[in-house]
Design a protein around this motif. Structure first.
Motif, PDB file in Angstrom:
ATOM      1  N   ARG A  71      11.568   7.705 -12.044  1.00  8.11           N
ATOM      2  CA  ARG A  71      10.426   7.297 -13.150  1.00  8.11           C
ATOM      3  C   ARG A  71       9.637   5.969 -12.705  1.00  8.11           C
ATOM      4  NH1 ARG A  71      12.406   9.390 -17.137  1.00  8.11           N
ATOM      5  NH2 ARG A  71      13.647   7.719 -17.846  1.00  8.11           N
ATOM      6  N   TYR A  72      10.721   5.022 -12.333  1.00  5.15           N
ATOM      7  CA  TYR A  72      10.326   3.681 -11.916  1.00  5.15           C
ATOM      8  C   TYR A  72      10.140   3.497 -10.586  1.00  5.15           C
ATOM      9  CZ  TYR A  72      10.436   2.798 -16.930  1.00  5.15           C
ATOM     10  OH  TYR A  72      10.129   2.902 -18.306  1.00  5.15           O
ATOM     11  N   GLY A  73      10.708   4.337  -9.430  1.00  5.23           N
ATOM     12  CA  GLY A  73      10.640   4.081  -8.189  1.00  5.23           C
ATOM     13  C   GLY A  73      11.820   3.346  -7.400  1.00  5.23           C
ATOM     14  N   PHE A  74      12.969   3.383  -8.228  1.00  9.42           N
ATOM     15  CA  PHE A  74      14.103   2.840  -7.887  1.00  9.42           C
ATOM     16  C   PHE A  74      14.754   3.503  -6.765  1.00  9.42           C
ATOM     17  CE2 PHE A  74      14.011   0.828 -12.240  1.00  9.42           C
ATOM     18  CZ  PHE A  74      13.268  -0.339 -11.882  1.00  9.42           C
ATOM     19  N   ASP A  75      15.610   2.928  -5.842  1.00 10.42           N
ATOM     20  CA  ASP A  75      16.551   3.636  -5.104  1.00 10.42           C
ATOM     21  C   ASP A  75      17.722   4.131  -6.029  1.00 10.42           C
ATOM     22  OD1 ASP A  75      18.457   4.184  -3.255  1.00 10.42           O
ATOM     23  OD2 ASP A  75      18.315   2.335  -2.006  1.00 10.42           O
ATOM     24  N   ILE A  76      17.652   5.318  -5.751  1.00  7.04           N
ATOM     25  CA  ILE A  76      18.607   6.412  -6.519  1.00  7.04           C
ATOM     26  C   ILE A  76      20.150   5.882  -6.066  1.00  7.04           C
ATOM     27  CG2 ILE A  76      19.536   8.774  -6.683  1.00  7.04           C
ATOM     28  CD1 ILE A  76      16.687   9.610  -6.965  1.00  7.04           C
ATOM     29  N   GLU A  77      20.462   5.690  -4.703  1.00  2.00           N
ATOM     30  CA  GLU A  77      21.680   5.140  -4.385  1.00  2.00           C
ATOM     31  C   GLU A  77      22.088   3.932  -4.818  1.00  2.00           C
ATOM     32  OE1 GLU A  77      23.548   7.460  -2.750  1.00  2.00           O
ATOM     33  OE2 GLU A  77      21.715   8.565  -3.106  1.00  2.00           O
ATOM     34  N   HIS A  78      21.294   2.955  -5.457  1.00  2.35           N
ATOM     35  CA  HIS A  78      21.549   1.716  -6.013  1.00  2.35           C
ATOM     36  C   HIS A  78      21.145   1.415  -7.403  1.00  2.35           C
ATOM     37  CE1 HIS A  78      21.550   1.562  -1.551  1.00  2.35           C
ATOM     38  NE2 HIS A  78      22.558   0.795  -1.776  1.00  2.35           N
ATOM     39  N   PRO A  79      22.060   2.001  -8.330  1.00  2.00           N
ATOM     40  CA  PRO A  79      21.740   1.700  -9.676  1.00  2.00           C
ATOM     41  C   PRO A  79      21.588   0.110 -10.072  1.00  2.00           C
ATOM     42  CG  PRO A  79      23.564   3.039  -9.311  1.00  2.00           C
ATOM     43  CD  PRO A  79      23.118   2.489  -8.199  1.00  2.00           C
ATOM     44  N   VAL A  80      20.581  -0.038 -10.933  1.00  2.00           N
ATOM     45  CA  VAL A  80      20.227  -1.400 -11.154  1.00  2.00           C
ATOM     46  C   VAL A  80      19.817  -1.322 -12.907  1.00  2.00           C
ATOM     47  CG1 VAL A  80      19.533  -2.307  -9.141  1.00  2.00           C
ATOM     48  CG2 VAL A  80      17.717  -1.339 -10.605  1.00  2.00           C
ATOM     49  N   GLN A  81      20.160  -2.552 -13.457  1.00  2.00           N
ATOM     50  CA  GLN A  81      19.771  -2.624 -14.783  1.00  2.00           C
ATOM     51  C   GLN A  81      19.364  -4.270 -15.048  1.00  2.00           C
ATOM     52  OE1 GLN A  81      23.286  -1.239 -16.536  1.00  2.00           O
ATOM     53  NE2 GLN A  81      24.383  -3.277 -16.813  1.00  2.00           N
ATOM     54  N   TRP A  82      18.738  -4.377 -16.274  1.00  2.00           N
ATOM     55  CA  TRP A  82      18.166  -5.726 -16.539  1.00  2.00           C
ATOM     56  C   TRP A  82      18.780  -5.880 -17.908  1.00  2.00           C
ATOM     57  CZ3 TRP A  82      15.660  -2.567 -13.301  1.00  2.00           C
ATOM     58  CH2 TRP A  82      15.329  -3.206 -12.171  1.00  2.00           C
ATOM     59  N   GLU A  83      19.319  -7.045 -18.039  1.00  2.00           N
ATOM     60  CA  GLU A  83      20.065  -7.312 -19.747  1.00  2.00           C
ATOM     61  C   GLU A  83      18.784  -8.189 -20.408  1.00  2.00           C
ATOM     62  OE1 GLU A  83      22.928  -5.957 -20.338  1.00  2.00           O
ATOM     63  OE2 GLU A  83      23.093  -5.214 -18.317  1.00  2.00           O
ATOM     64  N   VAL A  84      18.895  -7.676 -21.559  1.00  2.00           N
ATOM     65  CA  VAL A  84      18.222  -8.492 -22.595  1.00  2.00           C
ATOM     66  C   VAL A  84      18.428  -9.948 -22.855  1.00  2.00           C
ATOM     67  CG1 VAL A  84      19.285  -7.845 -24.892  1.00  2.00           C
ATOM     68  CG2 VAL A  84      16.675  -8.094 -24.702  1.00  2.00           C
ATOM     69  N   GLU A  85      19.750 -10.384 -22.569  1.00  2.00           N
ATOM     70  CA  GLU A  85      20.387 -11.543 -22.791  1.00  2.00           C
ATOM     71  C   GLU A  85      19.943 -12.444 -21.446  1.00  2.00           C
ATOM     72  OE1 GLU A  85      22.201  -8.659 -22.750  1.00  2.00           O
ATOM     73  OE2 GLU A  85      23.062  -8.475 -24.666  1.00  2.00           O
ATOM     74  N   ALA A  86      19.326 -11.785 -20.529  1.00  2.00           N
ATOM     75  CA  ALA A  86      18.776 -12.559 -19.495  1.00  2.00           C
ATOM     76  C   ALA A  86      17.356 -13.692 -19.752  1.00  2.00           C
ATOM     77  CB  ALA A  86      18.410 -11.576 -18.169  1.00  2.00           C
ATOM     78  N   LEU A  87      16.869 -13.203 -20.848  1.00  2.00           N
ATOM     79  CA  LEU A  87      15.789 -13.866 -21.534  1.00  2.00           C
ATOM     80  C   LEU A  87      16.231 -15.036 -22.009  1.00  2.00           C
ATOM     81  CD1 LEU A  87      13.636 -11.073 -23.153  1.00  2.00           C
ATOM     82  CD2 LEU A  87      12.749 -12.519 -21.576  1.00  2.00           C
ATOM     83  N   GLU A  88      15.509 -16.198 -21.919  1.00  2.00           N
ATOM     84  CA  GLU A  88      15.734 -17.483 -22.490  1.00  2.00           C
ATOM     85  C   GLU A  88      15.792 -17.277 -24.000  1.00  2.00           C
ATOM     86  OE1 GLU A  88      16.814 -20.412 -21.317  1.00  2.00           O
ATOM     87  OE2 GLU A  88      16.546 -19.713 -19.131  1.00  2.00           O
ATOM     88  N   PRO A  89      16.895 -17.942 -24.631  1.00  2.00           N
ATOM     89  CA  PRO A  89      17.164 -17.618 -26.045  1.00  2.00           C
ATOM     90  C   PRO A  89      15.797 -17.875 -27.109  1.00  2.00           C
ATOM     91  CG  PRO A  89      19.149 -18.713 -25.291  1.00  2.00           C
ATOM     92  CD  PRO A  89      18.026 -18.646 -24.176  1.00  2.00           C
ATOM     93  N   ASP A  90      15.390 -19.051 -26.715  1.00  2.00           N
ATOM     94  CA  ASP A  90      14.022 -19.194 -27.512  1.00  2.00           C
ATOM     95  C   ASP A  90      12.692 -18.294 -27.205  1.00  2.00           C
ATOM     96  OD1 ASP A  90      15.250 -21.617 -28.438  1.00  2.00           O
ATOM     97  OD2 ASP A  90      14.071 -22.820 -27.164  1.00  2.00           O
ATOM     98  N   GLU A  91      12.744 -17.718 -26.081  1.00  2.00           N
ATOM     99  CA  GLU A  91      11.889 -16.912 -25.700  1.00  2.00           C
ATOM    100  C   GLU A  91      12.145 -15.299 -26.242  1.00  2.00           C
ATOM    101  OE1 GLU A  91       8.102 -15.136 -24.240  1.00  2.00           O
ATOM    102  OE2 GLU A  91       8.783 -16.957 -24.937  1.00  2.00           O
TER     103      GLU A  91
END
Length: 139
Positions: A71-91
């Motif tokens: 769906r997003y065009g990622f490499d199926i062989e290399h799963p990735v994710q992004w954590e909501v905690e990566a945002l600055e706390p104030d943002e």
């Protein structure tokens, strides 16, 4: 509580941008049977890009990964994710508050804040009456 009002209220969701996090909306609608949709406040693909958030290794054994990757065009062989905690706390706080702000009943909020302040004062008065002796009982 007026359950009709509650069920009609918009449902907002915050979560990681990954195959599991994205599936939460579908699962919630299916399991509850009382909402037809959810709106993701964060984390979205657009936010990941806009904030330049770092990817972390995704879950290789998650059966939803391949569909998510396609769906997003990622490499199926290399799963990735992004954590909501990566945002600055104030943002993070700003984004969440902006999402719920249109739905806050200011009169109800003001009454609740006043009630909590009364409770704080009563508790402070109660605690002020305790002696500092070994019995720990009230004065």
């Amino acid at each position: 509580m007026d359950s009709n009002r509650t069920l009609a209220a918009p449902r907002r969701i915050c979560g990681d941008f990954d195959c599991s996090g994205e599936d939460i909306e579908r699962d919630w609608v299916k399991r509850t049977g009382c909402w037809s949709s959810m709106t993701r406040v964060l984390l979205t693909r657009e936010q990941v890009r806009a904030y330049g958030l770092p990817a972390t290794e995704g879950k290789r054994d998650d059966p939803r990964w391949s569909a998510f990757a396609r769906r997003y065009g990622f490499d199926i062989e290399h799963p990735v994710q992004w954590e909501v905690e990566a945002l600055e706390p104030d943002e993070l706080q700003r984004l969440v508050l902006a999402a719920v702000d249109p739905y806050i009943d200011r009169d109800v909020l003001a009454r609740q804040v006043a009630r909590e302040e009364e409770q704080r004062r009563a508790l402070a008065g109660f605690l002020g009456g305790w002696r500092a002796d070994s019995s720990g009982g009230p004065a």
